[in-house]
Write an enzyme that holds these catalytic residues in place. Structure first.
Site, mmCIF file in Angstrom:
data_model
loop_
_atom_site.group_PDB
_atom_site.id
_atom_site.type_symbol
_atom_site.label_atom_id
_atom_site.label_comp_id
_atom_site.label_asym_id
_atom_site.label_seq_id
_atom_site.Cartn_x
_atom_site.Cartn_y
_atom_site.Cartn_z
ATOM 1 N N ARG A 270 13.882 1.258 -1.318
ATOM 2 C CA ARG A 270 12.780 0.302 -1.130
ATOM 3 C C ARG A 270 11.693 0.892 -0.232
ATOM 4 O O ARG A 270 10.497 0.680 -0.467
ATOM 5 C CB ARG A 270 13.304 -1.017 -0.543
ATOM 6 C CG ARG A 270 12.223 -2.099 -0.493
ATOM 7 C CD ARG A 270 12.767 -3.453 -0.095
ATOM 8 N NE ARG A 270 13.336 -3.431 1.253
ATOM 9 C CZ ARG A 270 13.947 -4.475 1.821
ATOM 10 N NH1 ARG A 270 14.065 -5.619 1.165
ATOM 11 N NH2 ARG A 270 14.443 -4.386 3.035
ATOM 12 N N ARG B 113 -10.382 6.271 14.202
ATOM 13 C CA ARG B 113 -10.397 4.953 13.548
ATOM 14 C C ARG B 113 -11.476 4.879 12.476
ATOM 15 O O ARG B 113 -12.664 5.040 12.756
ATOM 16 C CB ARG B 113 -10.603 3.849 14.588
ATOM 17 C CG ARG B 113 -10.416 2.456 13.975
ATOM 18 C CD ARG B 113 -10.607 1.319 14.975
ATOM 19 N NE ARG B 113 -10.333 0.045 14.318
ATOM 20 C CZ ARG B 113 -11.195 -0.586 13.509
ATOM 21 N NH1 ARG B 113 -12.380 -0.061 13.273
ATOM 22 N NH2 ARG B 113 -10.860 -1.730 12.931
ATOM 23 N N HIS C 103 -11.651 2.965 8.291
ATOM 24 C CA HIS C 103 -10.837 2.262 7.300
ATOM 25 C C HIS C 103 -10.343 3.179 6.181
ATOM 26 O O HIS C 103 -9.246 3.014 5.674
ATOM 27 C CB HIS C 103 -11.615 1.098 6.685
ATOM 28 C CG HIS C 103 -11.833 -0.039 7.644
ATOM 29 N ND1 HIS C 103 -12.654 0.051 8.741
ATOM 30 C CD2 HIS C 103 -11.323 -1.294 7.666
ATOM 31 C CE1 HIS C 103 -12.644 -1.094 9.397
ATOM 32 N NE2 HIS C 103 -11.843 -1.926 8.772
ATOM 33 N N LYS D 125 7.043 -3.923 1.847
ATOM 34 C CA LYS D 125 7.550 -4.279 3.179
ATOM 35 C C LYS D 125 6.658 -3.645 4.245
ATOM 36 O O LYS D 125 7.019 -2.638 4.861
ATOM 37 C CB LYS D 125 9.022 -3.847 3.311
ATOM 38 C CG LYS D 125 9.758 -4.575 4.422
ATOM 39 C CD LYS D 125 11.246 -4.399 4.259
ATOM 40 C CE LYS D 125 12.034 -4.850 5.486
ATOM 41 N NZ LYS D 125 11.901 -6.254 5.826
ATOM 42 N N GLU E 28 9.658 -17.872 0.123
ATOM 43 C CA GLU E 28 10.749 -17.280 0.909
ATOM 44 C C GLU E 28 10.546 -17.646 2.367
ATOM 45 O O GLU E 28 9.585 -18.346 2.712
ATOM 46 C CB GLU E 28 10.769 -15.753 0.731
ATOM 47 C CG GLU E 28 9.499 -15.080 1.223
ATOM 48 C CD GLU E 28 9.518 -13.564 1.087
ATOM 49 O OE1 GLU E 28 10.591 -12.966 1.007
ATOM 50 O OE2 GLU E 28 8.414 -12.984 1.111
ATOM 51 N N LEU F 144 9.665 -10.806 -1.065
ATOM 52 C CA LEU F 144 10.181 -9.451 -0.899
ATOM 53 C C LEU F 144 11.516 -9.376 -1.637
ATOM 54 O O LEU F 144 12.333 -10.299 -1.550
ATOM 55 C CB LEU F 144 10.407 -9.159 0.594
ATOM 56 C CG LEU F 144 10.983 -7.784 0.891
ATOM 57 C CD1 LEU F 144 9.916 -6.701 0.719
ATOM 58 C CD2 LEU F 144 11.546 -7.714 2.306
HETATM 59 N N1 PLP Z 1 11.724 -11.680 3.042
HETATM 60 C C1 PLP Z 1 11.022 -11.250 4.114
HETATM 61 C C2 PLP Z 1 9.604 -11.687 4.277
HETATM 62 C C3 PLP Z 1 11.611 -10.386 5.040
HETATM 63 O O1 PLP Z 1 10.895 -9.936 6.083
HETATM 64 C C4 PLP Z 1 12.962 -9.995 4.857
HETATM 65 C C5 PLP Z 1 13.615 -9.100 5.806
HETATM 66 O O2 PLP Z 1 13.043 -8.625 6.739
HETATM 67 C C6 PLP Z 1 13.657 -10.495 3.754
HETATM 68 C C7 PLP Z 1 13.012 -11.334 2.863
HETATM 69 C C8 PLP Z 1 15.095 -10.118 3.513
HETATM 70 O O3 PLP Z 1 15.187 -8.783 3.102
HETATM 71 P P1 PLP Z 1 16.503 -7.921 3.360
HETATM 72 O O4 PLP Z 1 17.621 -8.675 2.744
HETATM 73 O O5 PLP Z 1 16.224 -6.638 2.677
HETATM 74 O O6 PLP Z 1 16.655 -7.800 4.836
#
Ligand code: PLP
Length: 287
Positions: free
Chosen positions: A52, A100, A102, A149, A182, A207
């Site tokens: 990931r 700095r 962008h 992430k 989520e 995510l």
């Molecule tokens: N959703 C978000 C926004 C997160 O930040 C996380 C974990 O940090 C998860 C879901 C769960 O992901 P994982 O099971 O890979 O920790």
């Protein structure tokens, strides 16, 4: 024992660990991260987390900071040097240090990497799981690429702080149609009134959690009745059970959503079963 962090090629005392003031992670949140569980001295699901990380880096066109086997070695080494038996290991990669501006910096800027680890008492997590947690619902206000992430977590910080100020542990985002996406740092699940386990598909709005993926493997293995589909806040409030998943909390029962008690107000049997089974479906990498 003093803690050790890995910063750009060196193991340094945690209290002295620092990155440059013009690191793009610091100035633009131009970076990505991973959190892996450490369980009984083993890094859990490292290959899936590193996959990931690779995807997040690719999506943002950030180079790998080092070869994959070297990174996996560093992750294990940071856990070992900090003598973490149970806890988490944190990996962060940013686009690097540059004046700095962008625009992406020129090709000679190398990504920055930081790896830290810390111990967490598993008994405290078990105690929390015994009673379950409460969540608030919160309007979705993040960018659409929550599948990456990134360290750009300000909306999540504000949502979770709002939860904390209402005596809750987590905030469940809901989208414009009233569907739960989520949690601020977790994936969301319910068990419907008729006993079907439900979680939102990973195609949009969430995510792709590694813990979620492991739980999906377990659900298949155990033959648990399951549907991958969006569920609304209203449906969640009427659910028999609810829970969240993340590497830092594993399967954590939810017993209240806003002012609504979930089920009988106690952790549900599906959540507790999946929590108990969790480590039977993970991949371990000994430190
Ligand atoms: N959703 C978000 C926004 C997160 O930040 C996380 C974990 O940090 C998860 C879901 C769960 O992901 P994982 O099971 O890979 O920790």
């Amino acid at each position: 024992m003093s803690r050790i962090a890995y910063v750009n090629g060196q193991y340094v005392p945690h209290k002295d660990a620092a990155v440059h003031v013009e690191d793009r992670g610091y100035q633009f949140a131009d970076g990505v991260y991973e959190v892996c569980e450490v369980w009984q001295g083993k890094v859990v699901d490292m290959p899936r987390h590193v996959d990931r990380l690779d995807r997040s880096l690719t999506e943002l066109r950030i180079d790998w900071p080092m070869a994959r086997p070297a990174l996996e070695f560093v992750i294990r080494e940071v856990v070992r040097r900090n003598r973490v038996r149970d806890g988490i290991v944190y990996i962060q990669v940013t686009r690097g240090v540059a004046k700095r501006d962008h625009y992406f910096p020129s090709g000679d800027v190398v990504p920055s990497i930081v790896v830290t680890a810390r111990t967490a008492d598993p008994r405290l997590a078990e105690k929390t799981a015994d009673t379950g947690i409460s969540v608030i619902t919160y309007p979705e206000n993040r960018w659409p690429r929550v599948d990456i992430k990134t360290v750009a977590l300000l909306p999540n910080v504000l949502a979770k702080q709002a939860a904390k100020e209402q005596g809750c542990k987590e905030a469940w985002y809901f989208d414009a149609d009233g569907f739960v996406t989520e949690g601020g740092s977790t994936n969301a699940w319910i068990v419907s009134k008729d006993g079907v386990l439900i979680t939102r598909p990973a195609e949009s709005g969430i995510l792709r959690g590694i813990t979620r993926a492991v739980v999906l493997d377990l659900v298949e293995r155990e033959g648990i009745s399951f549907e991958e589909r969006p569920f609304s806040v209203d449906e969640a409030k009427e659910a028999r059970e609810a829970f969240v998943t993340a590497a830092s909390t594993l399967v954590m029962p939810v017993v209240r959503i806003d002012d609504s008690v979930v089920g009988n107000g106690h952790p549900g049997s599906v959540a507790l079963r999946l929590r108990a089974l969790f480590h039977t479906a993970t991949d371990f990498m000994a430190v």
